[in-house]
Write an enzyme that holds these catalytic residues in place. Structure first.
Site, PDB file in Angstrom:
ATOM      1  N   GLY A 177       0.386  -1.441  -0.026  1.00 13.63           N
ATOM      2  CA  GLY A 177      -0.092   0.327  -0.311  1.00 13.63           C
ATOM      3  C   GLY A 177       0.348   1.348   0.606  1.00 13.63           C
ATOM      4  N   ARG A 195      10.522 -10.939  -3.176  1.00 13.81           N
ATOM      5  CA  ARG A 195      11.287 -11.819  -4.221  1.00 13.81           C
ATOM      6  C   ARG A 195      12.223 -11.369  -4.895  1.00 13.81           C
ATOM      7  NH1 ARG A 195       8.145 -13.684  -7.170  1.00 13.81           N
ATOM      8  NH2 ARG A 195       6.295 -11.788  -7.426  1.00 13.81           N
ATOM      9  N   LEU A 243       0.935  12.951   9.835  1.00 15.47           N
ATOM     10  CA  LEU A 243       1.736  14.468  10.226  1.00 15.47           C
ATOM     11  C   LEU A 243       2.496  14.440  10.384  1.00 15.47           C
ATOM     12  CD1 LEU A 243      -1.350  13.270  12.831  1.00 15.47           C
ATOM     13  CD2 LEU A 243      -1.847  15.436  11.062  1.00 15.47           C
ATOM     14  N   LYS A 269       4.025   3.267  19.200  1.00 14.77           N
ATOM     15  CA  LYS A 269       4.532   3.922  18.724  1.00 14.77           C
ATOM     16  C   LYS A 269       4.755   4.998  20.134  1.00 14.77           C
ATOM     17  CE  LYS A 269       1.077   3.685  15.270  1.00 14.77           C
ATOM     18  NZ  LYS A 269      -0.260   4.396  14.410  1.00 14.77           N
TER      19      LYS A 269
END
Length: 819
Positions: A475, A507, A613, A682
């Site tokens: 993504g 791969r 952000l 985080k």
């Protein structure tokens, strides 16, 4: 009068020979022209090889045949193209020269050696034949021609193979010839005569020197050197593809550049034209319309204080030092007198202000002779310890920056040294002339190309390069590549050359150091055959001397994260949304920072927290300004922001979770989100940024799911069981609402303790209205209290995360550009 000189590539075949004749003819219409010619390309090399092979008793037939063929093809091509060309007569001239050459070489074979006088007579035959053939071309065109015999007219002094012309006497000799004003004047390059009337040659780049000498003798208006490039560049275009063509330069700049390795002119060529203030124009035979580079008394490029960067490779440095050096009069003179007697050229000299040592560079091939000569000269001093043993460094290169404007403009040296430092290039020695026209540094041979490229980029403000290697094209990685593709027009406008040089999945990988075509990268990667190999990426950087390589890790792989220290040490910046490295052990966390600082590279991870952000950057800016984090609270998970926001709206926990999963907020297995570990990672990153030395195990994590709940089984089983918690969560939401509060899943830092848990917050809390996948981070600091600094926005999604990575990519240029 204009003097034109054409090099070997300009007269390599019949087509080029006629092009040279056209240029001469065009110039002759504007005034008298004198032309100096080199031998056709490869001829001199063949002649030198024939001498060496004859002395060694080897077969010279291949070289002889190739040389004869070059002239045969040249004559036949001219005969076909030029009516009236005296082919038979000139073929006879060429045949006679080769017959004489074979006789001379036979004598060399019998003698077993080639005297320098004979050597000189052999290696200049190509120039002699070039003039004979060009004379034939102009006679066929109907022009009157005068051929100057350089053996008779140019008086030279010195060695048979490296003589220097006496311009005053040669001027008188040429003037006595009374050349008619309407004649085309021709003279063989590379050749002169000594006071005995013997033929001598003028050494390396002798034909250029011949042209400069002839221009001085004739007091020409201009000396034009026609070659195979458009002029003098700021750097060798083979090393720096975006090197800039110089419009003009001064004699002094040209002298410095040529001395330190620029190939266009030899320093000896510049001396005669500078002495008599004759402008010299460097032109391209294949592109006569190009303006070329004018070398004169002054440069007109006032906006270019630096004119060029050069490098001399394969040097060695000798350091003479010891307690006896200090205050010993004449020590330096003895050192360089030894080098002079040995016939060794000293290229660069530095001396410590303490007088304790003196260092100088010589060509690598001369090192052993230089060392022996010094050890013999200073035998007693070395024996008695007055001098330390000679210290030698081999495989070095000299990088020089040259420009008249360096004398008046501050900061050139600083930018030069800064560029080398950013490229992790260690400077061995520094030298600057008293004219302040040049500054030179000694570096390792292996660093020379990179040093020249990065210095050119810094000093000439050419396009700034970012060479990106994207690992992981799911993504975020795929979205990043698409953004880079869409932003190319903007990047070009900002003079940023951001090229994707590598794309890899788990791969295979696709690489192209010149940039992968981004309009078809998916198809190209699908067809890639090269297995994914991190070591291959490191080798590419070194092999191609990449200037600003960046690894972009868009995976969630611990194995890739474990390689960051190696990437940084090998010259990569590292940009990543992958949180694994920053939440590994504190020891590895510190290694990363040390590796980045030690290699002058950046480790950028702003997307670790808050996606697009600017969380990390703003926190670092606060702390760098002397602020101190007092307390922190934040919603750090887009998926849990969505789920808890839906609880406010009356949805059950199970329904909210299913909706978040359907909208792509959660991982395929929502338990990864509901465990709270992503928030814990985080929070650990933020705590470490604030200076807390914590491990992941130090974070107190309260999962969304209570310990009593059975979350085992596959995803479908888990989701089917999740409604069992709906009543409990509905009750908790209602209890909070009665107090005017809402439930939020929050990360907290307070007094050095880090907690992740469900909190009920009221309307005054900055987290109260945060929902629908938003992140919000409230930093309470010494500067920001009682009201905190709040950052709020979408903290999840491929596009916003990719945008944050893109911003970090541009920050790798922040040492050069304000972007």
């Amino acid at each position: 009068m204009r003097v034109l000189k054409f090099g070997g590539t300009s007269v390599a075949n019949a087509e080029r020979f006629l092009r040279v004749a056209d240029i001469m003819e065009s110039n002759a219409r504007q005034g008298q022209v004198a032309t100096v010619l080199s031998a056709p390309a490869k001829i001199t090399n063949h002649l030198v090889a024939m001498i060496d092979k004859t002395v060694a008793g080897q077969d010279i037939l291949p070289n002889m045949s190739d040389a004869e063929r070059i002239f045969a093809d040249l004559l036949s091509g001219l005969a076909q193209a030029l009516p009236g060309f005296e082919y038979d007569r000139l073929k006879g001239v060429v045949d006679q020269e080769f017959a004489q050459l074979k006789q001379v070489l036979h004598g060399v074979s019998l003698l077993g050696q080639c005297p320098d006088s004979v050597n000189a007579a052999i290696i200049c035959r190509g120039e002699k034949l070039s003039i004979a053939i060009m004379e034939g071309v102009f006679r066929a065109k109907g022009y009157p021609v005068t051929v100057i015999n350089p053996v008779e007219k140019l008086l030279a002094q010195g060695h048979y193979l490296e003589s220097t012309v006496d311009i005053a006497e040669s001027t008188l000799r040429i003037a006595a010839a009374a050349i008619p004003a309407d004649h085309i004047v021709l003279m063989a390059g590379f050749t002169a005569g000594n006071d005995k009337g013997e033929l001598v040659v003028l050494g390396r780049n002798g034909s250029d020197y011949s042209a400069a000498v002839l221009a001085a003798c004739l007091r020409a208006d201009c000396c034009e050197i026609w070659t195979d490039v458009d002029g003098v560049y700021t750097c060798d275009p083979r090393t720096v593809p975006d090197a800039r063509l110089l419009k003009s330069m001064s004699y002094q700049e040209a002298m410095e550049l040529s001395y330190f390795g620029a190939k266009v002119l030899h320093p000896r060529t510049i001396t005669p034209i500078a002495q008599f203030q004759i402008p010299c124009l460097i032109k391209n035979t294949s592109n006569p319309q190009a303006p070329g580079t004018l070398i004169g008394k002054d440069s007109t490029d006032a906006d270019m204080p630096v004119k060029g960067i050069t490098n001399l490779n394969n040097m060695a440095m000798i350091n003479v030092s010891g307690p006896g050096m200090k205050g010993m009069v004449g020590m330096a003179a003895r050192v360089f007198a030894v080098m002079s007697r040995a016939g060794i050229s000293v290229v660069l000299i530095t001396q410590s202000s303490s007088e304790y040592s003196i260092s100088f560079c010589v060509p690598q091939g001369e090192l052993q002779r230089a060392r022996r000569a010094l050890e013999e000269e200073f035998y007693l001093e070395l024996k008695d310890g007055v001098l330390d043993p000679l210290d030698v460094m081999e495989r070095l290169a000299i990088i020089s920056v040259v420009g008249d404007g360096m004398r008046t403009l501050r900061g050139i040296s600083a930018r030069f040294f800064s560029a080398l430092a950013r490229a992790n290039i260690n400077i061995v020695a520094i030298a600057q002339g008293s004219s302040e026209r040049s500054i030179s540094v000694v570096v390792s041979n292996d660093s020379a190309t990179t040093g020249v490229r990065v210095s050119h980029q810094m000093l000439f403000n050419t396009d700034q390069v970012i060479e990106v290697f994207v690992i992981g094209v799911g993504g975020v990685g795929g979205a990043l590549i698409e953004q880079i593709y869409r932003q190319q027009p903007w990047l070009k406008q900002k003079h940023i050359d951001l090229r994707v040089c590598g794309i890899a999945n788990s791969r295979v990988m696709l690489t192209n150091v010149h940039g992968i075509a981004l309009d078809s990268w998916r198809d190209a990667l699908a067809g890639a055959q090269e297995p994914f190999n991190l070591g291959r990426l490191i080798r590419l950087v070194k092999e191609y001397h990449l200037l600003n390589p960046v690894i972009v890790d868009c995976t969630s792989s611990q194995a890739v994260a474990d390689q960051y220290v190696d990437f940084l040490a090998d010259g990569f910046h590292v940009v990543t949304p992958n949180k694994k490295a920053n939440t590994s052990s504190m020891n590895y966390y510190q290694q990363l920072r040390a590796a980045a600082a030690g290699s002058h590279r950046k480790f950028l991870y702003d997307t670790n927290v808050g996606a697009g952000l600017p969380v990390i950057e703003n926190l670092q800016n606060l702390l760098n300004a002397g602020d101190e984090l007092v307390r922190f609270s934040g919603i750090l998970s887009g998926s849990l922001s969505f789920i808890f926001g839906k609880l406010d709206e009356g949805l059950s926990l199970s329904a909210a979770t299913l909706q978040a999963r359907a909208n792509g907020y959660t991982e395929p297995d929502p338990r990864d989100d509901l465990s709270g570990m992503d928030v814990a990672r985080k929070l650990l990153i933020l705590a470490r940024e604030a200076g807390y030395k914590l491990e992941l195990s130090d974070i107190e994590v309260e999962p969304v799911l209570p310990p009593s709940f059975d979350a085992s089984g596959d995803v479908d089983t888990f989701l089917a069981r999740l409604p069992e918690l709906d009543k409990e969560f509905a009750r908790n939401v209602a209890n909070a609402a009665e107090q005017g509060k809402v439930l939020r899943y929050v990360g907290l830092i307070d007094e050095g303790r880090c907690k992740v848990r469900i909190e009920a917050v009221d309307g005054n809390d900055p987290l109260y209205k945060v929902k629908n996948g938003e992140n919000a981070l409230a930093f309470y600091s010494r500067y920001y209290q009682p009201l905190p600094l709040v950052l709020r926005g979408y903290g999840a999604g491929n596009d916003v995360t990719a945008a944050g990575v893109f911003a970090d990519l541009l920050r790798t240029l922040s040492w050069k550009l304000g972007v």
